[in-house]
Design a protein around this motif. Structure first.
Motif: not given
Lengths: 388, 548
Positions: A64-66, A298-304, A342-346
């Protein structure tokens, strides 16, 4: 120093740290002190499992940091994690001593098996914990520094960078699979006995490792928090949102990127080092490109760009993985994981925490003035905009 | 095997003791002295088997071997199998066929029954060796060219002196060029190892063997006995050096061929990726799964053909190619319409979403077809191999190379000469300007993605011929394809072509030096370093549109 770490602590960060601390203290205590029959007793296997999740959370923080704050999508962060793990694994192998199958006082079993006569030079020193601990940070850090120095200097960005980080971990995967690399080949390093003189299988050691993992999570969180809250962090976000503009404003973009990339790799290495004694094995499979991409989700799901979200996402996704892959739903886990990507990015581009932040900010914005907005910006709740 | 005078004397003595005709012994003597023609008739030679002596049988075999009579081979092979019967009283010899038919060995006429006094001709080990050598050289006269070449090959390796006469006989009648060459080389090998051959003959032999120039020739020359004359030894050493140079050249050619073959596979796998990446800036991580879909389409087509029209099996690939294009293309278009079009301008998110798709597709195939490898067969025109100089080229690799180049040319022509191609190039160069000019960019995107996926499906048909068809098929190609695209640069198909073949050939030339895995690692590291120098690949788009 402490005030730098705590300066940017807001209410949410405090709550997060409090939870990590509580879990880190209470879980081991309940495991060690409460009798097996007690309702609140946490069995050792469960604690080890959660210990694994906490290590993943540290890895997610480093990504997430980068990614969240500097727009660098590394698809090879699993490599730094695994390198840290291998450094720790080498220390643990040296601790086995004469208790191995071949009872060689110096050589690990797989080297005796391969008819090696002496320890390769890169195994020297790993019998000392301080040296191994140094290597846990140094090896991933050095690799990230060299790699980043080459990549950022020649302005490799965006998907190109993602792909060559993937190539990097793939090359390491192929290399570590080889027996003559001297890292146990296909089987990796396993069958550990002691860490610092304590039995790795013992409940007390497990509890201590769990507590240490939580401590590492808290400290990594504070470090990341300090970095992104500082002036340097502001520049990082500027690079993420408009790299060329930042460069034209006079900032040496590659130096900022290199610093944060190396720091992130060091954190990933520490996560790997804590992971290995808890799961009891490290093998080349950890270098698989798929693992690194999974860590990104994981990061995408939690929120970057939220830090807390990354840690929560790691724990949540891995908990789901454990639940689904152990039951009758096992054949469907990959469907679910794929759908998650797919769903998280969309639908949920900001992740769980990011969406929650945005929703709360929107509600506050109706009643409060402009100040609230800038605060929200600091939390990374403002929609990240890619430079490409 | 060869006769020396001591043996001959013993045999002569025995023949006399057995009361054989004096003329026969003269015949035998002339045979020993190396003159192939001999006075005794074929019938007399055959009758020797009835003499019940091992030495006589041996004489008979060596005479039959050079007689050139079509019955010689059946007689000697019958003797080997214990199917040769002799009647001592009437001096008649019979072949009992494998189908139990009885034939008079002297004239080949059928006989109703064996006489009661006939018994099988006995063998000893010495005789067996003679028989084997005789059979070996008799196949030199076989009507089948392949058998003749095979026999010459084995004579070349064992260089038995006794094969010289049949070799000469075979060379006189040989009409086939390849077989003539093989026979000449075999003869040279025999002469070279013959102790009493003249130095001039041996030098000629060395020259002939040098002209052959393969690994066997090298082995033969290096096995030359140390007592050879200095001139021959010198010639042999020079020939060995020349052959080694020749072999090194051929091994380079072989590596280049393997490299081209790998390059064609990489080209097929990467070319669709290059199109989607070039036009849309989209990294399609599910590209490998489109290849897998193509391979499974081939599997389904072949299964259907196997169960319904087995005769059409050779055409299975011709049916599979368009079908795979349609199936993979349709999946591609639907992916673009439902997912990717919502993610434009966010390339990193697209990467993640398509990775998720690849997991779903893999697992779907695993659920439908099972996790194990599926059997996909080669049609007859794709199996087998042929020799080119010192290397062997398999037909399936050759066809895949042709196929990859054909696909490349078709795509190139499509981009250049069709309206869709024109629109695709316009969108690649400047999306907003193209849109302003009235190009429906979203339609171009969908078609491009469909095209790229369809090409991947077609690649899957080709790859099913040389790789395992399993749910992991796509995964094994995805990183390599990315490397090709990154190396070659986007927006130009030539970059992909050159990238694919460069990586393929570099890989195959590194493999013998560094080993397969280290070679691959070296290539990855080299690409990572190359990217530093040319961050956008070999053939980068130029101009300000790039960084927009």
């Amino acid at each position: 120093m402490p005030h730098i770490l705590t300066r940017s602590l807001d209410r949410r960060a405090t709550i997060f740290l409090a939870i990590v601390a509580t879990v880190g203290v209470l879980l081991p205590l309940s495991n060690l002190l409460l009798p097996d029959t007690s309702m609140l007793h946490v069995p050792t296997y469960l604690m080890t499992l959660f210990g694994k999740y906490v290590c993943y959370a540290v890895l997610a923080l480093s990504i997430d940091l980068i990614w969240g704050y500097c727009g660098i999508l590394s698809l090879g962060h699993g490599a730094f994690f695994a390198l840290g793990g291998y450094a720790m694994g080498m220390y643990l192998m040296r601790q086995i001593g004469t208790r191995g199958v071949y009872a060689d006082p110096v050589l690990p079993d797989f080297m005796v098996f391969l008819n090696w006569k002496s320890l390769p030079w890169y195994w020297q020193g790993f019998d000392m914990f301080w040296f191994a601990a140094l290597m846990v940070v140094l090896v991933p850090g050095l690799l990230a520094f060299c790699f980043g120095w080459l990549a950022f200097r020649s302005r490799v960005t965006g998907v190109y960078l993602s792909i060559i980080t993937q190539a990097m971990t793939y090359a390491l995967l192929l290399g570590f699979f080889r027996n003559d690399f001297g890292f146990g080949g296909n089987n990796g390093l396993t069958d550990f006995k002691d860490i610092l003189g304590f039995n790795v299988q013992a409940e007390g050691t497990r509890a201590a490792l769990f507590a240490l993992s939580c401590l590492a999570l808290a400290i990594s969180f504070l470090i990341c928090r300090a970095v992104v809250g500082s002036k340097l962090g502001k520049v990082l976000i500027a690079i993420r949102d408009a790299e060329s503009r930042t460069r034209f404003l006079g900032y040496r973009v590659e130096s900022y990127k290199l610093f944060v990339f190396t720091l992130s790799a060091c954190i990933a290495g520490i996560a790997g080092a804590l992971y290995v004694p808890q799961v009891g094995i490290i093998n080349p499979g950890e270098f698989a490109p798929g693992n690194s991409i999974e860590a990104v989700i994981w990061v995408a799901v939690g929120g970057r760009g939220t830090l807390i979200g990354a840690a929560l996402g790691a724990v949540a996704v891995n908990y789901a993985k454990t639940v689904f892959t152990s039951g009758v739903l096992a054949p469907y886990w990959l469907f679910m994981l794929g759908a998650l990507f797919v769903l998280v990015t969309l639908l949920l581009p900001k992740g769980i925490v990011g969406t929650w932040n945005a929703w709360r900010d929107a509600r506050q914005a109706t009643s409060l003035s402009e100040d609230a907005r800038s605060a929200a910006f600091e939390d990374g709740a403002v929609k990240p905009h890619m430079a490409e | 095997m060869f006769f020396n005078s001591d043996v001959s004397r013993r045999i002569v003595g025995r023949i006399k003791r057995a009361g054989a005709i004096l003329a026969l012994s003269v015949t035998i003597c002339s045979g020993w002295s190396g003159v192939p023609a001999h006075a005794a008739s074929f019938e007399d030679d055959v009758a020797l088997f009835a003499a019940r002596s091992f030495a006589d049988s041996e004489t008979a075999v060596s005479h039959l071997q050079v007689s050139g009579n079509p019955l010689a081979y059946p007689i000697i092979s019958a003797l080997k199998d214990g199917r040769l019967y002799a009647d001592e009283d009437s001096k008649k010899v019979f072949i009992k066929g494998t189908d139990s038919k009885i034939v008079d060995a002297a004239n080949g006429q059928s006989v109703a029954t064996l006489p009661d006094s006939a018994s099988p001709v006995r063998l000893n080990n010495r005789l067996r060796r003679t028989i084997d050598a005789a059979l070996g050289s008799l196949t030199l006269l076989s009507p089948d060219v392949a058998v003749r070449i095979q026999a010459a090959q084995s004579v070349f390796k064992n260089h038995e002196e006794s094969s010289l006469a049949p070799l000469d006989a075979a060379l006189r009648n040989e009409t086939n060029d390849t077989a003539r060459k093989a026979l000449a080389a075999a003869r040279a090998a025999v002469v070279l190892f013959k102790t009493d051959a003249s130095e001039a003959d041996k030098l000629d032999a060395v020259a002939t063997i040098k002209a052959r120039g393969d690994q066997d020739a090298l082995a033969l020359l290096s096995g030359l006995p140390g007592d050879a004359s200095p001139a021959v030894t010198r010639a042999a050493t020079a020939a060995m050096t020349s052959i080694k140079g020749n072999l090194a050249l051929w091994s380079t050619v072989q590596n280049a061929w393997y490299g081209l073959s790998l390059g064609s596979v990489l080209l097929l796998a990467a070319i669709g990726l290059a199109i989607t990446f070039g036009v849309m800036g989209v990294i399609n991580m599910a590209h490998g799964e489109m290849v897998m879909v193509g391979a499974y389409t081939t599997f389904v087509v072949q299964e259907t053909i196997r169960t319904s029209y087995p005769a059409a099996f050779d055409y299975s690939l011709l049916i599979a190619v368009p079908l795979a294009f349609v199936v993979a293309g349709a999946i591609g278009v639907s992916i673009e319409r439902t997912i990717i079009r919502f993610l434009y301008g966010r390339p990193l998110e697209t990467l993640l979403a398509t990775w998720g798709l690849s997991l779903i597709l893999q697992q779907a195939v695993r659920t439908i077809f099972g996790p194990n490898n599926r059997e996909v067969g080669n049609p007859s025109w794709m199996s087998g191999a042929f020799d080119l100089g010192q290397i062997t080229i398999t037909y399936n690799r050759l066809w895949i190379l042709c196929f990859a180049l054909t696909v490349f040319v078709i795509l190139l022509a499509m981009l250049r000469f069709t309206r869709l191609g024109l629109e695709m190039r316009a969108v690649t160069q400047n999306r907003r300007m193209a849109a302003s000019m009235g190009i429906a960019t979203s339609r171009v995107d969908a078609l491009t993605f469909g095209l790229g996926s369809g090409i991947a499906g077609v690649a899957g048909v080709a790859l099913s011929q040389i790789d395992n068809v399993s749910p992991n098929l796509g995964q094994s190609y995805i990183i390599d394809s990315f490397m090709v695209v990154v190396f070659g640069g986007v927006g130009n198909l030539w970059g992909t072509l050159i990238g694919a073949f460069t990586l393929g050939i570099a890989n195959k030339f590194l493999e013998p030096v560094a080993g397969a895995v280290l070679g691959k690692i070296a290539i990855l590291v080299l690409i990572i370093l190359f990217i530093q120098k040319r961050p956008r690949g070999l053939f980068a788009l130029k101009g300000r549109a790039v960084d927009a």
